[in-house]
Design a protein around this motif. Structure first.
Motif, PDB file in Angstrom:
ATOM      1  N   ALA A   1     -27.480  33.739   4.910  1.00 40.94           N
ATOM      2  CA  ALA A   1     -27.579  34.570   6.108  1.00 40.94           C
ATOM      3  C   ALA A   1     -29.022  34.665   6.591  1.00 40.94           C
ATOM      4  CB  ALA A   1     -27.042  35.954   5.811  1.00 40.94           C
TER       5      ALA A   1
ATOM      6  N   LEU B   1     -19.746  29.933  10.436  1.00 37.19           N
ATOM      7  CA  LEU B   1     -19.379  31.246   9.914  1.00 37.19           C
ATOM      8  C   LEU B   1     -20.510  32.260  10.140  1.00 37.19           C
ATOM      9  CD1 LEU B   1     -17.008  32.469   8.347  1.00 37.19           C
ATOM     10  CD2 LEU B   1     -18.293  32.049   6.260  1.00 37.19           C
ATOM     11  N   SER B   2     -21.735  31.835   9.885  1.00 37.01           N
ATOM     12  CA  SER B   2     -22.878  32.726  10.094  1.00 37.01           C
ATOM     13  C   SER B   2     -22.993  33.130  11.561  1.00 37.01           C
ATOM     14  CB  SER B   2     -24.177  32.045   9.666  1.00 37.01           C
ATOM     15  OG  SER B   2     -24.142  31.765   8.296  1.00 37.01           O
ATOM     16  N   ILE B   3     -22.798  32.156  12.458  1.00 37.13           N
ATOM     17  CA  ILE B   3     -22.869  32.459  13.893  1.00 37.13           C
ATOM     18  C   ILE B   3     -21.766  33.440  14.279  1.00 37.13           C
ATOM     19  CG2 ILE B   3     -22.667  31.480  16.229  1.00 37.13           C
ATOM     20  CD1 ILE B   3     -23.981  28.930  15.124  1.00 37.13           C
ATOM     21  N   SER B   4     -20.593  33.278  13.663  1.00 37.29           N
ATOM     22  CA  SER B   4     -19.473  34.169  13.997  1.00 37.29           C
ATOM     23  C   SER B   4     -19.803  35.628  13.693  1.00 37.29           C
ATOM     24  CB  SER B   4     -18.201  33.752  13.244  1.00 37.29           C
ATOM     25  OG  SER B   4     -18.270  34.140  11.885  1.00 37.29           O
ATOM     26  N   GLN B   5     -20.749  35.849  12.790  1.00 37.55           N
ATOM     27  CA  GLN B   5     -21.152  37.222  12.454  1.00 37.55           C
ATOM     28  C   GLN B   5     -22.139  37.785  13.487  1.00 37.55           C
ATOM     29  OE1 GLN B   5     -19.624  38.337   9.418  1.00 37.55           O
ATOM     30  NE2 GLN B   5     -18.663  36.347   9.762  1.00 37.55           N
TER      31      GLN B   5
ATOM     32  N   TRP C   1     -26.635  25.904 -10.692  1.00 38.41           N
ATOM     33  CA  TRP C   1     -27.612  26.599  -9.853  1.00 38.41           C
ATOM     34  C   TRP C   1     -26.926  27.274  -8.664  1.00 38.41           C
ATOM     35  CZ3 TRP C   1     -28.261  21.198 -10.844  1.00 38.41           C
ATOM     36  CH2 TRP C   1     -29.111  20.909 -11.915  1.00 38.41           C
ATOM     37  N   PRO C   2     -26.115  28.285  -8.904  1.00 43.36           N
ATOM     38  CA  PRO C   2     -25.466  28.952  -7.772  1.00 43.36           C
ATOM     39  C   PRO C   2     -26.510  29.528  -6.824  1.00 43.36           C
ATOM     40  CG  PRO C   2     -25.227  30.241  -9.793  1.00 43.36           C
ATOM     41  CD  PRO C   2     -25.811  28.917 -10.182  1.00 43.36           C
ATOM     42  N   VAL C   3     -26.268  29.420  -5.517  1.00 43.00           N
ATOM     43  CA  VAL C   3     -27.245  29.939  -4.560  1.00 43.00           C
ATOM     44  C   VAL C   3     -27.224  31.471  -4.609  1.00 43.00           C
ATOM     45  CG1 VAL C   3     -27.164  27.952  -3.026  1.00 43.00           C
ATOM     46  CG2 VAL C   3     -25.592  29.854  -2.645  1.00 43.00           C
ATOM     47  N   PRO C   4     -28.387  32.096  -4.415  1.00 42.82           N
ATOM     48  CA  PRO C   4     -28.433  33.549  -4.434  1.00 42.82           C
ATOM     49  C   PRO C   4     -27.559  34.108  -3.330  1.00 42.82           C
ATOM     50  CG  PRO C   4     -30.641  32.611  -4.380  1.00 42.82           C
ATOM     51  CD  PRO C   4     -29.693  31.488  -4.140  1.00 42.82           C
ATOM     52  N   ASP C   5     -26.937  35.243  -3.558  1.00 46.02           N
ATOM     53  CA  ASP C   5     -26.133  35.881  -2.520  1.00 46.02           C
ATOM     54  C   ASP C   5     -26.988  36.214  -1.322  1.00 46.02           C
ATOM     55  OD1 ASP C   5     -23.587  35.764  -3.540  1.00 46.02           O
ATOM     56  OD2 ASP C   5     -23.904  37.496  -4.852  1.00 46.02           O
ATOM     57  N   GLU C   6     -26.386  36.081  -0.143  1.00 43.82           N
ATOM     58  CA  GLU C   6     -27.025  36.428   1.119  1.00 43.82           C
ATOM     59  C   GLU C   6     -28.142  35.482   1.518  1.00 43.82           C
ATOM     60  OE1 GLU C   6     -25.511  38.547   3.082  1.00 43.82           O
ATOM     61  OE2 GLU C   6     -24.164  38.636   1.354  1.00 43.82           O
ATOM     62  N   GLU C   7     -28.392  34.449   0.692  1.00 41.25           N
ATOM     63  CA  GLU C   7     -29.473  33.529   1.064  1.00 41.25           C
ATOM     64  C   GLU C   7     -29.167  32.816   2.365  1.00 41.25           C
ATOM     65  OE1 GLU C   7     -31.473  30.213  -1.573  1.00 41.25           O
ATOM     66  OE2 GLU C   7     -30.372  29.441   0.132  1.00 41.25           O
TER      67      GLU C   7
ATOM     68  N   LEU D   1     -20.315  26.694   7.093  1.00 44.41           N
ATOM     69  CA  LEU D   1     -21.194  27.813   6.734  1.00 44.41           C
ATOM     70  C   LEU D   1     -21.962  28.319   7.952  1.00 44.41           C
ATOM     71  CD1 LEU D   1     -22.921  26.984   3.343  1.00 44.41           C
ATOM     72  CD2 LEU D   1     -21.446  28.922   3.892  1.00 44.41           C
TER      73      LEU D   1
END
Lengths: 240, 109
Positions: A238, A89-93, A230-236, A86
Motif C-alpha cells: 500500500a 486492487l490498491s487503486i480500488s482502495q 521471505w514473506p513481504v511485510p504487511d501493508e508494504e 495487486l
C-alpha cells in the motif's frame, strides 16, 4: 465542478509526461525487436496499443515469434501480468466508492507499473478525470515509440541488426537487477529462478517442455519458495 | 516467422495477450472492495515478475546473438550497467553496442 474536472484532467496529463518519455524509448526497442523478427510494423503497433505493458507483451510476442501455442502464450502473459491484480486492487482502495463500473473498466486499461506508481502518490482520492489524463500520453508514447522503432529497423545495416538480438534481455536485466541490490530476497529470487531455468533448459530429461511452460514452472516454484522464506511485510504494497 | 506468414495465428496470439493483460487489471478495480490479506498470495505476486524475467533471460540471452562469446560480453556489460542503475534503454543499447564491438573484434582474431 466542471473546472475542477478540467484541473484534475490537466494535472493527470502533466504527471503523465515523464512516464510518456520513458515509454517512448522502451517502445522504440520493442518495435525494433518485432520487425527484426519478421512481424509487420502494424502488428507491433497493435500489440503495444492493445497490451500497454512491457514484460508481458515482450514475452507473449517472443512466443508468437517462436510459434508457441495459444494456451502457452495466454498463461505466460497472464502469469507475468498477475502483479497488476495487486496494483488494480490498491487503486480500488483509492477511488470513490460510487465510481461507475464502465469508468472503473476504462481506468483498468491504464494500470501499468509506472501509471500505478504515479497515481498512488496523489493525495486523496484518485478521480476518473485525473486517471484519464494520466493515461493518455503514456499510451501515445508507447504506441508511437513502437511505430518509429518498427519502421526504423529496415534502415539499419545487417551487422547492427544481429547485435540487436540482445536488447530485449538487456532491458529485462535493467528491470530485475536494481531492486536486487537493495532487497536480498529479490537477489535470491533471481538466483533460484536462473538456476531452475538453466536446469530445465540443459537437462535432457526436460527437453520436451517448451519455453512458455518452462517460464511458468520456474515462476510458480520460485515465487512459492520466496513467499514462504521471505514473506513481504504487511501493508508494504500500500505504501510502495 | 518465415515467408508463410500466418495472420490468423498471429492475431489470435495478440488477442490472447490483450485479453489476459486486461483481465488482471480490470477485475480487482472493477469488482473488489476488499484488500488481499493472505500474506502468502501477496508475497507470491510480489516476487513473480522477477522470477519470470529471470527465467526469460537465462539461458536465452546466451543464444540471442550470432555467437555465444559476443553474447557473454553483452551479458556482462548489461549486468554492470543495470547494477549502476542506468535506464532500461541505456542498458539495452549498451549490451547491443558491446555485442556489436565484440563481434567486430572476434572477426579480427
Amino acid at each position: 465542478m466542471v473546472s475542477n474536472i478540467k484541473d484534475e484532467f490537466s494535472n493527470g496529463l502533466r504527471d503523465g509526461i515523464p512516464i510518456c518519455l520513458g515509454y517512448v524509448s522502451v517502445a522504440f526497442t520493442f518495435g525494433l525487436m518485432c520487425t527484426e523478427n519478421g512481424l509487420p510494423f502494424w502488428i507491433a503497433v497493435l500489440i503495444s496499443l492493445t497490451n500497454l505493458t512491457s514484460a508481458g507483451q515482450f514475452a507473449g510476442t517472443a512466443l508468437i515469434i517462436a510459434g508457441g501455442g495459444l494456451l502457452e502464450i495466454g498463461i505466460t502473459t497472464f502469469v507475468i501480468n498477475l502483479r497488476y491484480m495487486l496494483m488494480s486492487l490498491s487503486i480500488s482502495q483509492k477511488v470513490d466508492a460510487n465510481l461507475s463500473v464502465p469508468k472503473r473498466m476504462a481506468m483498468s486499461f491504464g494500470v501499468t507499473d509506472e501509471i500505478f506508481g504515479v497515481s498512488m502518490q496523489k493525495k486523496g482520492n484518485i478521480t476518473f478525470a485525473y486517471f484519464m489524463g494520466l493515461m493518455i500520453l503514456p499510451i501515445l508514447g508507447w504506441s508511437g515509440g513502437t511505430l518509429v522503432g518498427a519502421v526504423a529497423v529496415s534502415l539499419l545495416p545487417d551487422m547492427v541488426r544481429s547485435a540487436l538480438g540482445i536488447a530485449i534481455y538487456g532491458m529485462f536485466l535493467a528491470i530485475i537487477i536494481p531492486p536486487a541490490r537493495t532487497e536480498r530476497a529479490i537477489a535470491w529470487v533471481i538466483a533460484i529462478a536462473g538456476l531452475i531455468s538453466c536446469v530445465l533448459y540443459y537437462v535432457p530429461l526436460f527437453n520436451s517442455i517448451s519455453g512458455g511452460w518452462m517460464i511458468i514452472i520456474c515462476a510458480v516454484v520460485t515465487s512459492s519458495i520466496a513467499a514462504i522464506l521471505w514473506p513481504v511485510p504487511d501493508e508494504e504494497e500500500a505504501s510502495a | 516467422m518465415e515467408q508463410g506468414f500466418n495472420y490468423v495465428y498471429v492475431l489470435s496470439g495478440v488477442a490472447m495477450m490483450a485479453l489476459v493483460t486486461y483481465i488482471p487489471r480490470m477485475i480487482p478495480l472493477t469488482f473488489m472492495r476488499r484488500k488481499i490479506t493472505n500474506r502468502f498470495v501477496k508475497s507470491f505476486l510480489y516476487y513473480t515478475p522477477y522470477a519470470v524475467l529471470t527465467a526469460m533471460t537465462l539461458p536465452a540471452i546466451l543464444y540471442s546473438t550470432s555467437g555465444m562469446a559476443s553474447a557473454v560480453v553483452g551479458l556482462i556489460v548489461a549486468v554492470i550497467l543495470a547494477y549502476r542503475n542506468h535506464s532500461l534503454l541505456t542498458v539495452a543499447l549498451g549490451a547491443v553496442g558491446a555485442v556489436f564491438i565484440a563481434e567486430r573484434l572476434l572477426i579480427l582474431l
